[in-house]
Design a protein around this motif. Sequence first.
Motif, PDB file in Angstrom:
ATOM      1  N   THR A   1      -6.636   2.684  -5.556  1.00  0.00           N
ATOM      2  CA  THR A   1      -6.108   2.048  -6.416  1.00  0.00           C
ATOM      3  C   THR A   1      -4.446   1.570  -5.895  1.00  0.00           C
ATOM      4  O   THR A   1      -3.903   1.000  -6.510  1.00  0.00           O
ATOM      5  CB  THR A   1      -5.896   2.327  -7.813  1.00  0.00           C
ATOM      6  N   MET A   2      -4.049   2.377  -4.810  1.00  0.00           N
ATOM      7  CA  MET A   2      -2.707   2.310  -4.542  1.00  0.00           C
ATOM      8  C   MET A   2      -2.452   0.810  -3.687  1.00  0.00           C
ATOM      9  O   MET A   2      -1.250   0.754  -3.369  1.00  0.00           O
ATOM     10  CB  MET A   2      -2.265   3.290  -3.616  1.00  0.00           C
ATOM     11  N   LYS A   3      -3.503   0.081  -3.740  1.00  0.00           N
ATOM     12  CA  LYS A   3      -2.954  -1.416  -3.652  1.00  0.00           C
ATOM     13  C   LYS A   3      -2.237  -2.036  -4.656  1.00  0.00           C
ATOM     14  O   LYS A   3      -1.568  -3.102  -4.301  1.00  0.00           O
ATOM     15  CB  LYS A   3      -4.671  -2.300  -3.290  1.00  0.00           C
TER      16      LYS A   3
ATOM     17  N   ALA B   1       8.509  -1.496 -11.836  1.00  0.00           N
ATOM     18  CA  ALA B   1       7.548  -0.622 -10.800  1.00  0.00           C
ATOM     19  C   ALA B   1       6.721   0.187 -11.442  1.00  0.00           C
ATOM     20  O   ALA B   1       6.603   0.818 -12.635  1.00  0.00           O
ATOM     21  CB  ALA B   1       9.018   0.124 -10.349  1.00  0.00           C
ATOM     22  N   THR B   2       5.407   0.196 -10.552  1.00  0.00           N
ATOM     23  CA  THR B   2       4.482   1.135 -10.716  1.00  0.00           C
ATOM     24  C   THR B   2       5.234   2.557 -10.036  1.00  0.00           C
ATOM     25  O   THR B   2       4.708   3.082  -8.976  1.00  0.00           O
ATOM     26  CB  THR B   2       3.231   0.901 -10.151  1.00  0.00           C
ATOM     27  N   LEU B   3       6.055   3.013 -10.849  1.00  0.00           N
ATOM     28  CA  LEU B   3       6.845   4.027 -10.210  1.00  0.00           C
ATOM     29  C   LEU B   3       6.538   5.599 -10.191  1.00  0.00           C
ATOM     30  O   LEU B   3       6.569   6.303  -8.943  1.00  0.00           O
ATOM     31  CB  LEU B   3       8.369   4.258 -10.666  1.00  0.00           C
ATOM     32  N   THR B   4       6.076   6.166 -11.230  1.00  0.00           N
ATOM     33  CA  THR B   4       5.541   7.384 -11.494  1.00  0.00           C
ATOM     34  C   THR B   4       4.203   7.869 -12.177  1.00  0.00           C
ATOM     35  O   THR B   4       3.859   7.270 -13.233  1.00  0.00           O
ATOM     36  CB  THR B   4       6.583   8.397 -12.110  1.00  0.00           C
ATOM     37  N   GLY B   5       3.540   8.766 -11.412  1.00  0.00           N
ATOM     38  CA  GLY B   5       2.208   9.055 -12.289  1.00  0.00           C
ATOM     39  C   GLY B   5       2.749   9.904 -13.487  1.00  0.00           C
ATOM     40  O   GLY B   5       2.069  10.051 -14.338  1.00  0.00           O
ATOM     41  N   ALA B   6       3.677  10.471 -13.496  1.00  0.00           N
ATOM     42  CA  ALA B   6       4.363  11.201 -14.678  1.00  0.00           C
ATOM     43  C   ALA B   6       4.384  10.295 -15.917  1.00  0.00           C
ATOM     44  O   ALA B   6       4.416  10.901 -17.007  1.00  0.00           O
ATOM     45  CB  ALA B   6       5.771  11.718 -14.282  1.00  0.00           C
ATOM     46  N   CYS B   7       4.862   8.988 -15.662  1.00  0.00           N
ATOM     47  CA  CYS B   7       4.688   8.168 -16.775  1.00  0.00           C
ATOM     48  C   CYS B   7       3.550   7.939 -17.520  1.00  0.00           C
ATOM     49  O   CYS B   7       3.321   7.714 -18.618  1.00  0.00           O
ATOM     50  CB  CYS B   7       5.343   6.822 -16.026  1.00  0.00           C
TER      51      CYS B   7
ATOM     52  N   ASP C   1       6.315  10.613  -0.594  1.00  0.00           N
ATOM     53  CA  ASP C   1       5.502   9.734  -1.792  1.00  0.00           C
ATOM     54  C   ASP C   1       6.357   9.101  -2.944  1.00  0.00           C
ATOM     55  O   ASP C   1       5.906   8.386  -3.621  1.00  0.00           O
ATOM     56  CB  ASP C   1       4.489  10.509  -2.359  1.00  0.00           C
ATOM     57  N   ALA C   2       7.679   9.607  -3.162  1.00  0.00           N
ATOM     58  CA  ALA C   2       8.627   9.059  -3.709  1.00  0.00           C
ATOM     59  C   ALA C   2       9.526   7.932  -3.141  1.00  0.00           C
ATOM     60  O   ALA C   2      10.589   8.051  -3.005  1.00  0.00           O
ATOM     61  CB  ALA C   2       9.538  10.286  -4.397  1.00  0.00           C
ATOM     62  N   GLU C   3       8.500   6.786  -2.810  1.00  0.00           N
ATOM     63  CA  GLU C   3       9.122   5.733  -1.943  1.00  0.00           C
ATOM     64  C   GLU C   3       9.527   4.588  -2.551  1.00  0.00           C
ATOM     65  O   GLU C   3      10.383   3.875  -2.252  1.00  0.00           O
ATOM     66  CB  GLU C   3       7.965   5.356  -0.988  1.00  0.00           C
ATOM     67  N   GLY C   4       8.834   4.584  -3.935  1.00  0.00           N
ATOM     68  CA  GLY C   4       9.417   3.275  -4.520  1.00  0.00           C
ATOM     69  C   GLY C   4      10.709   3.209  -4.913  1.00  0.00           C
ATOM     70  O   GLY C   4      11.485   2.069  -4.930  1.00  0.00           O
ATOM     71  N   ARG C   5      11.296   4.432  -5.396  1.00  0.00           N
ATOM     72  CA  ARG C   5      12.744   4.399  -5.568  1.00  0.00           C
ATOM     73  C   ARG C   5      13.499   4.106  -4.453  1.00  0.00           C
ATOM     74  O   ARG C   5      14.892   3.718  -4.842  1.00  0.00           O
ATOM     75  CB  ARG C   5      12.957   5.807  -6.411  1.00  0.00           C
ATOM     76  N   LEU C   6      13.185   4.463  -3.430  1.00  0.00           N
ATOM     77  CA  LEU C   6      13.821   4.155  -2.247  1.00  0.00           C
ATOM     78  C   LEU C   6      14.139   2.767  -2.018  1.00  0.00           C
ATOM     79  O   LEU C   6      15.306   2.201  -1.568  1.00  0.00           O
ATOM     80  CB  LEU C   6      13.407   4.847  -1.081  1.00  0.00           C
TER      81      LEU C   6
ATOM     82  N   TYR D   1       0.887  -1.238   0.176  1.00  0.00           N
ATOM     83  CA  TYR D   1      -0.125   0.120   0.038  1.00  0.00           C
ATOM     84  C   TYR D   1       1.038   1.245  -0.059  1.00  0.00           C
ATOM     85  O   TYR D   1       1.851   1.088   0.701  1.00  0.00           O
ATOM     86  CB  TYR D   1      -0.756   0.049   1.198  1.00  0.00           C
ATOM     87  N   ASP D   2       0.487   2.239  -0.788  1.00  0.00           N
ATOM     88  CA  ASP D   2       1.138   3.487  -0.753  1.00  0.00           C
ATOM     89  C   ASP D   2       0.350   4.492  -0.468  1.00  0.00           C
ATOM     90  O   ASP D   2      -0.562   5.227  -1.260  1.00  0.00           O
ATOM     91  CB  ASP D   2       1.829   3.878  -2.277  1.00  0.00           C
ATOM     92  N   SER D   3       0.277   4.896   0.727  1.00  0.00           N
ATOM     93  CA  SER D   3      -0.553   6.059   1.194  1.00  0.00           C
ATOM     94  C   SER D   3       0.261   7.608   0.996  1.00  0.00           C
ATOM     95  O   SER D   3      -0.465   8.497   0.807  1.00  0.00           O
ATOM     96  CB  SER D   3      -0.812   6.112   2.741  1.00  0.00           C
TER      97      SER D   3
HETATM   98  N1  BES Z   1       2.930   4.603  -6.744  1.00  0.00           N
HETATM   99  C1  BES Z   1       3.254   6.105  -7.097  1.00  0.00           C
HETATM  100  C2  BES Z   1       3.277   6.116  -8.762  1.00  0.00           C
HETATM  101  C3  BES Z   1       1.876   5.881  -9.273  1.00  0.00           C
HETATM  102  C4  BES Z   1       1.022   6.916  -9.497  1.00  0.00           C
HETATM  103  C5  BES Z   1       1.567   4.524  -9.655  1.00  0.00           C
HETATM  104  C6  BES Z   1      -0.274   6.598 -10.353  1.00  0.00           C
HETATM  105  C7  BES Z   1       0.275   4.201 -10.267  1.00  0.00           C
HETATM  106  C8  BES Z   1      -0.700   5.112 -10.596  1.00  0.00           C
HETATM  107  C9  BES Z   1       4.679   6.479  -6.635  1.00  0.00           C
HETATM  108  O1  BES Z   1       4.912   6.336  -5.350  1.00  0.00           O
HETATM  109  C10 BES Z   1       4.469   8.040  -6.484  1.00  0.00           C
HETATM  110  O2  BES Z   1       3.544   8.277  -5.639  1.00  0.00           O
HETATM  111  N2  BES Z   1       4.934   8.912  -7.152  1.00  0.00           N
HETATM  112  C11 BES Z   1       5.043  10.096  -7.181  1.00  0.00           C
HETATM  113  C12 BES Z   1       6.528  10.897  -7.193  1.00  0.00           C
HETATM  114  C13 BES Z   1       6.444  12.417  -7.149  1.00  0.00           C
HETATM  115  C14 BES Z   1       6.301  12.679  -5.471  1.00  0.00           C
HETATM  116  C15 BES Z   1       7.796  12.998  -7.340  1.00  0.00           C
HETATM  117  C16 BES Z   1       4.127  10.488  -8.282  1.00  0.00           C
HETATM  118  O3  BES Z   1       4.234   9.886  -9.485  1.00  0.00           O
HETATM  119  O4  BES Z   1       3.322  11.535  -8.026  1.00  0.00           O
END
Ligand code: BES
Length: 493
Positions: free
Chosen positions: A269-271, A364-370, A332-337, A254-256
């Motif tokens: 959806t962060m599950k 990785a579901t790493l960034t919303g920017a992607c 919230d940029a925790e995945g990269r850590l 979970y990513d709160s």
């Molecule tokens: N888990 C999210 C990325 C994500 C966003 C996945 C939407 C699936 C759908 C990630 O950990 C995150 O929150 N990234 C931040 C990074 C920002 C704080 C630099 C983001 O994308 O906003």
Amino acid sequence: MDIDLSSMPLAQISADIELIFVVSGEMNHRFVRDASLLEECGFTGKEGQKCYLAHVKRLYVGIASIEWDELRTGCAQAIRALRNVKASSLKVGAYAAKRETNWLAAMVEGFLLGDYSFDRYKSTKENHPIENVTISLENFDASINLVDDIQILNERLKRSLIVSDAVNFTRDVANSAPDDMTPSMMASLAAEMAREEGLEISVYDENWLEENGLGAFLAVSRASAHAPRLIHLTYTPQERPVARVALVGKGLTYDSGGLSLKPSEHMITMKADKSGASAILGIMSALAKMELPIEVHGVIGATENMIGGNAYKPDDILVAKNGKTIEVRNTDAEGRLVLADCLCYIQDYAKENEFELDAILDFATLTGACVVGLGEYTIGLMGHNKKLKESIEEAAFKAGELIAELPFNPYLKELLKSQVADICNISSSRYGGAITAALFLSEFISEENRQKWAHLDIAGPAFVEKEWGCNPHGASGAGVRLALQWLEELATR
Ligand code: BES
Ligand code: ZN
Ligand code: ZN
């Protein structure tokens, strides 16, 4: 659902229902036996149109062409259209434009991936009436004889069944509610799968993370009521491996957002932030059955990112496993850590065990920017090695997954500079976030491994809240098909 191949012509196969594709509106093809009746029903064979003639038990589905993707989606649409019929067997012809086997993989995946529904938490379950599908080798293009290829087609059928099972397994894991797939539950599931598939597994807890200096991973996990797990699965082939590969997955159960808390509509959806890890589990589950001659290390960083008095915070300085210091400016940029430490872990592991990795791929579901950049359906591909990226793109194309490269440049790297630590966990610019996240990961790949690493940001396609192609609402199993295709090709290179 069982799927078989038959060298018998369609007419000689007995089944409750026949499926016929009308390709690019070609209503006078020999497969189409009810042209005038179909016309009466207003069916023109347009892409996506469906018509079930109950009295003759024939389902007609319009597809634009017999390209693999169209076929896959067509089979998915067909099997979904039959959700409520009173029938249990289906027959269909072959749709090969040339003598190869990808058309078959596309059809098999279309049926099996299209039939998937996640109803674990529903009191009333979805119907899946079709139990048997027979694919006749009588081909759409009568000038192409497939019957002589039955042996290699049967081989391909077997592999497609394994791949589809792996994708659906991944979907189940990613779709699980966060309290039903905590890090320790994920580790138990991985152990159960490892036992079934004959894989080795090691699971490490928070004490081990601390003792071994995985300070970035540990910090993310700190405020959760569920302790973190680093899961390391190993597949060793029977024969001498022709290559060694590491696959690393982001497993945020979970990513709160942590103290940099996500707004509530973004938290939903962060599950599915465990989709990278789920893909690793799916991929690892298929390797032994596919008998791939490659040693594969699957590494998962499983944790929650939560809030609490002991949460890590913006302004904290973390020390990763490779000794680099990280200024946290956004929790919230925790995945990269988490991934940074997992990437260090597997590289150190290889060194300590005196072997070289030929490739390191992370999912990785790493960034919303992607997702902003590429849309929901496409994986973002990043890395330093052009050839490696091309091989992944090629595998994705063959496997029917969408992927696009996001290019690095030296100016973006500048944006990760920290005034107080070696690197900052977020970029100083609001633009290019998918690439700067990947450039952050790149700092945790040692110089000798830089050319071996590729990063796949699956934030878009991993979990979509609507049906698309052969994917249902929810988890798609993104990355599994392309990874297995890529590994297969690596084995033959
Ligand atoms: N888990 C999210 C990325 C994500 C966003 C996945 C939407 C699936 C759908 C990630 O950990 C995150 O929150 N990234 C931040 C990074 C920002 C704080 C630099 C983001 O994308 O906003
Ligand atoms: Zn986050
Ligand atoms: Zn996340």
